[in-house]
Design a protein around this motif. Sequence first.
Motif, PDB file in Angstrom:
ATOM      1  N   VAL A 120       0.706  -1.275  -0.223  1.00 54.65           N
ATOM      2  CA  VAL A 120      -0.023   0.014  -0.053  1.00 54.65           C
ATOM      3  C   VAL A 120       0.873   1.124  -0.068  1.00 54.65           C
ATOM      4  CG1 VAL A 120      -1.589   1.393   1.479  1.00 54.65           C
ATOM      5  CG2 VAL A 120      -2.016  -0.894   1.001  1.00 54.65           C
ATOM      6  N   ALA A 121       1.898   1.282   0.844  1.00 52.99           N
ATOM      7  CA  ALA A 121       2.753   2.450   0.938  1.00 52.99           C
ATOM      8  C   ALA A 121       3.687   2.628  -0.386  1.00 52.99           C
ATOM      9  CB  ALA A 121       3.600   2.040   2.096  1.00 52.99           C
ATOM     10  N   MET A 122       3.970   1.780  -1.126  1.00 53.90           N
ATOM     11  CA  MET A 122       4.756   1.457  -2.239  1.00 53.90           C
ATOM     12  C   MET A 122       3.544   2.267  -3.388  1.00 53.90           C
ATOM     13  SD  MET A 122       6.529  -1.069  -4.749  1.00 53.90           S
ATOM     14  CE  MET A 122       5.191  -2.032  -4.742  1.00 53.90           C
ATOM     15  N   PHE A 123       2.344   1.711  -3.567  1.00 55.71           N
ATOM     16  CA  PHE A 123       1.392   2.268  -4.411  1.00 55.71           C
ATOM     17  C   PHE A 123       1.140   3.724  -4.078  1.00 55.71           C
ATOM     18  CE2 PHE A 123       0.857  -2.098  -5.888  1.00 55.71           C
ATOM     19  CZ  PHE A 123       0.232  -1.995  -7.036  1.00 55.71           C
ATOM     20  N   ALA A 124       1.009   4.092  -2.850  1.00 56.74           N
ATOM     21  CA  ALA A 124       0.716   5.400  -2.523  1.00 56.74           C
ATOM     22  C   ALA A 124       1.930   6.589  -2.910  1.00 56.74           C
ATOM     23  CB  ALA A 124       0.638   5.723  -0.780  1.00 56.74           C
ATOM     24  N   ILE A 125       3.114   6.314  -2.652  1.00 62.00           N
ATOM     25  CA  ILE A 125       4.249   6.911  -3.113  1.00 62.00           C
ATOM     26  C   ILE A 125       4.122   7.065  -4.813  1.00 62.00           C
ATOM     27  CG2 ILE A 125       6.790   7.099  -3.498  1.00 62.00           C
ATOM     28  CD1 ILE A 125       5.978   7.681  -0.664  1.00 62.00           C
ATOM     29  N   ILE A 126       3.917   5.959  -5.478  1.00 64.85           N
ATOM     30  CA  ILE A 126       3.820   6.079  -6.839  1.00 64.85           C
ATOM     31  C   ILE A 126       2.615   6.966  -7.341  1.00 64.85           C
ATOM     32  CG2 ILE A 126       3.477   4.636  -8.847  1.00 64.85           C
ATOM     33  CD1 ILE A 126       5.319   2.518  -7.744  1.00 64.85           C
ATOM     34  N   ARG A 127       1.581   6.939  -6.792  1.00 64.42           N
ATOM     35  CA  ARG A 127       0.332   7.781  -6.904  1.00 64.42           C
ATOM     36  C   ARG A 127       0.682   9.086  -6.840  1.00 64.42           C
ATOM     37  NH1 ARG A 127      -3.351  10.220  -3.547  1.00 64.42           N
ATOM     38  NH2 ARG A 127      -5.323  10.592  -4.584  1.00 64.42           N
ATOM     39  N   SER A 176       8.229  -2.472  -8.062  1.00 59.61           N
ATOM     40  CA  SER A 176       7.995  -0.988  -8.188  1.00 59.61           C
ATOM     41  C   SER A 176       7.198  -0.828  -9.689  1.00 59.61           C
ATOM     42  CB  SER A 176       9.067  -0.171  -7.999  1.00 59.61           C
ATOM     43  OG  SER A 176      10.287  -0.608  -8.770  1.00 59.61           O
ATOM     44  N   THR A 177       7.944  -1.502 -10.715  1.00 57.52           N
ATOM     45  CA  THR A 177       7.475  -1.112 -12.024  1.00 57.52           C
ATOM     46  C   THR A 177       5.983  -1.884 -12.259  1.00 57.52           C
ATOM     47  OG1 THR A 177       9.711  -1.595 -12.834  1.00 57.52           O
ATOM     48  CG2 THR A 177       8.095  -1.679 -14.423  1.00 57.52           C
ATOM     49  N   TYR A 178       5.625  -2.892 -11.474  1.00 61.21           N
ATOM     50  CA  TYR A 178       4.345  -3.390 -11.642  1.00 61.21           C
ATOM     51  C   TYR A 178       3.527  -2.393 -11.005  1.00 61.21           C
ATOM     52  CZ  TYR A 178       0.132  -5.815  -9.867  1.00 61.21           C
ATOM     53  OH  TYR A 178      -1.036  -6.181  -9.627  1.00 61.21           O
ATOM     54  N   ALA A 179       3.849  -1.868  -9.898  1.00 64.22           N
ATOM     55  CA  ALA A 179       2.880  -0.970  -9.256  1.00 64.22           C
ATOM     56  C   ALA A 179       2.852   0.247 -10.010  1.00 64.22           C
ATOM     57  CB  ALA A 179       3.687  -0.384  -7.897  1.00 64.22           C
ATOM     58  N   PHE A 180       3.977   0.773 -10.622  1.00 64.50           N
ATOM     59  CA  PHE A 180       3.835   1.907 -11.686  1.00 64.50           C
ATOM     60  C   PHE A 180       2.953   1.822 -12.706  1.00 64.50           C
ATOM     61  CE2 PHE A 180       4.851   4.637 -15.262  1.00 64.50           C
ATOM     62  CZ  PHE A 180       5.278   5.753 -14.643  1.00 64.50           C
ATOM     63  N   ILE A 181       2.821   0.728 -13.383  1.00 66.91           N
ATOM     64  CA  ILE A 181       2.146   0.241 -14.599  1.00 66.91           C
ATOM     65  C   ILE A 181       0.618   0.309 -14.165  1.00 66.91           C
ATOM     66  CG2 ILE A 181       1.470  -1.486 -16.187  1.00 66.91           C
ATOM     67  CD1 ILE A 181       4.622  -2.222 -16.452  1.00 66.91           C
ATOM     68  N   THR A 182       0.251  -0.333 -13.135  1.00 67.73           N
ATOM     69  CA  THR A 182      -0.935  -0.723 -12.705  1.00 67.73           C
ATOM     70  C   THR A 182      -1.497   0.660 -12.231  1.00 67.73           C
ATOM     71  OG1 THR A 182      -0.411  -1.591 -10.491  1.00 67.73           O
ATOM     72  CG2 THR A 182      -1.019  -2.990 -12.303  1.00 67.73           C
ATOM     73  N   MET A 183      -0.704   1.387 -11.642  1.00 73.94           N
ATOM     74  CA  MET A 183      -1.165   2.746 -10.874  1.00 73.94           C
ATOM     75  C   MET A 183      -1.451   3.808 -11.809  1.00 73.94           C
ATOM     76  SD  MET A 183      -2.044   3.888  -7.597  1.00 73.94           S
ATOM     77  CE  MET A 183      -3.337   4.582  -8.220  1.00 73.94           C
ATOM     78  N   TRP A 184      -0.637   3.776 -12.934  1.00 76.62           N
ATOM     79  CA  TRP A 184      -0.796   4.755 -13.965  1.00 76.62           C
ATOM     80  C   TRP A 184      -2.152   4.568 -14.593  1.00 76.62           C
ATOM     81  CZ3 TRP A 184       0.731   4.026 -19.400  1.00 76.62           C
ATOM     82  CH2 TRP A 184       0.483   5.021 -20.147  1.00 76.62           C
ATOM     83  N   LEU A 185      -2.003   3.314 -15.127  1.00 74.61           N
ATOM     84  CA  LEU A 185      -3.563   2.800 -15.914  1.00 74.61           C
ATOM     85  C   LEU A 185      -4.755   2.995 -14.938  1.00 74.61           C
ATOM     86  CD1 LEU A 185      -2.099  -0.066 -18.058  1.00 74.61           C
ATOM     87  CD2 LEU A 185      -2.816   1.920 -18.836  1.00 74.61           C
ATOM     88  N   SER A 186      -4.518   2.678 -13.791  1.00 72.55           N
ATOM     89  CA  SER A 186      -5.860   2.932 -12.962  1.00 72.55           C
ATOM     90  C   SER A 186      -6.176   4.390 -12.787  1.00 72.55           C
ATOM     91  CB  SER A 186      -5.532   2.181 -11.464  1.00 72.55           C
ATOM     92  OG  SER A 186      -5.113   0.827 -11.616  1.00 72.55           O
ATOM     93  N   LEU A 187      -5.269   5.158 -12.625  1.00 75.13           N
ATOM     94  CA  LEU A 187      -5.652   6.711 -12.702  1.00 75.13           C
ATOM     95  C   LEU A 187      -6.387   6.916 -13.788  1.00 75.13           C
ATOM     96  CD1 LEU A 187      -2.325   8.114 -10.959  1.00 75.13           C
ATOM     97  CD2 LEU A 187      -4.793   7.906  -9.915  1.00 75.13           C
ATOM     98  N   HIS A 188      -6.018   6.488 -14.859  1.00 75.31           N
ATOM     99  CA  HIS A 188      -6.643   6.705 -16.307  1.00 75.31           C
ATOM    100  C   HIS A 188      -8.201   6.217 -16.117  1.00 75.31           C
ATOM    101  CE1 HIS A 188      -3.597   8.842 -18.621  1.00 75.31           C
ATOM    102  NE2 HIS A 188      -2.784   8.113 -18.019  1.00 75.31           N
ATOM    103  N   ALA A 189      -8.180   5.125 -15.467  1.00 76.31           N
ATOM    104  CA  ALA A 189      -9.484   4.475 -15.457  1.00 76.31           C
ATOM    105  C   ALA A 189     -10.416   5.186 -14.546  1.00 76.31           C
ATOM    106  CB  ALA A 189      -9.259   2.828 -14.984  1.00 76.31           C
ATOM    107  N   PHE A 190      -9.801   5.818 -13.429  1.00 80.77           N
ATOM    108  CA  PHE A 190     -10.574   6.342 -12.138  1.00 80.77           C
ATOM    109  C   PHE A 190     -10.828   7.805 -12.925  1.00 80.77           C
ATOM    110  CE2 PHE A 190      -7.375   4.501  -8.952  1.00 80.77           C
ATOM    111  CZ  PHE A 190      -8.015   3.327  -9.136  1.00 80.77           C
ATOM    112  N   ASN A 191     -10.255   8.250 -13.565  1.00 78.64           N
ATOM    113  CA  ASN A 191     -10.664   9.767 -14.328  1.00 78.64           C
ATOM    114  C   ASN A 191     -11.828   9.543 -15.180  1.00 78.64           C
ATOM    115  OD1 ASN A 191      -8.693  11.103 -12.878  1.00 78.64           O
ATOM    116  ND2 ASN A 191      -7.188  10.867 -14.481  1.00 78.64           N
TER     117      ASN A 191
END
Length: 207
Positions: free
Chosen positions: A43-50, A182-197
């Motif tokens: 969770v902390a890793m995803f939060a930082i990448i977000r 970290s790369t997995y988190a970046f990919i999923t977080m980046w695409l998820s933010l687009h989905a959220f928007n």
Amino acid sequence: MNMFASTLYRIMEWIMRFAYIQLLWVGFTLIGLVILGFFPSTVAMFAIIRDWLRGKTDIRIFPAYWQYFKTDFIKANLIGIPVIAVMLLIGINIFYIQTDMTDYLSWTYIPLFAFMLLILLCLFYLFPVFVHYDLKIPGVMKNTLLIMLVSPVHTFLMIICLTALFFVMRTLPALAFIFGGSTYAFITMWLSLHAFNRVERKKESVS
């Protein structure tokens, strides 16, 4: 030459950031004896990448990571309970089917693998939803499922990107140790933010 040096510096800076947050992820997972450390550390890793993806690239990584880790420690572990339970259930079913592979049981592979696929796709969105929305655990689960169902394009892109990442990491295993999480988190977080928007824009257009 100055532009080249500046670009190279930026690239090396981001490489170090990804390696550092990977190190923190592994370290804090071990600090929590894996069982209690994996979910809050993730969770902390995803939060930082977000934060990075939202333009907060100048944050001090370790203090921010520690803050996220301790703030969401209990909630992250609570959400980990149903995730682990489902994974164990799937594992038990696979073991049972493999040890008693009869014609009667063979048909159960289809719904089981369909269920496994659904869970896998939901896991792509679980941590992004957790860190992006201020929701209680049932709300996190509900929104994870709903966003996954209404975002087939983003889900497909995740599968493509993560499949490519898997083959790269398989070819160069050292990269998996240094940058895998970290790369997995970046990919999923980046695409998820687009989905959220996209979901939020739809809500606004309806209202």
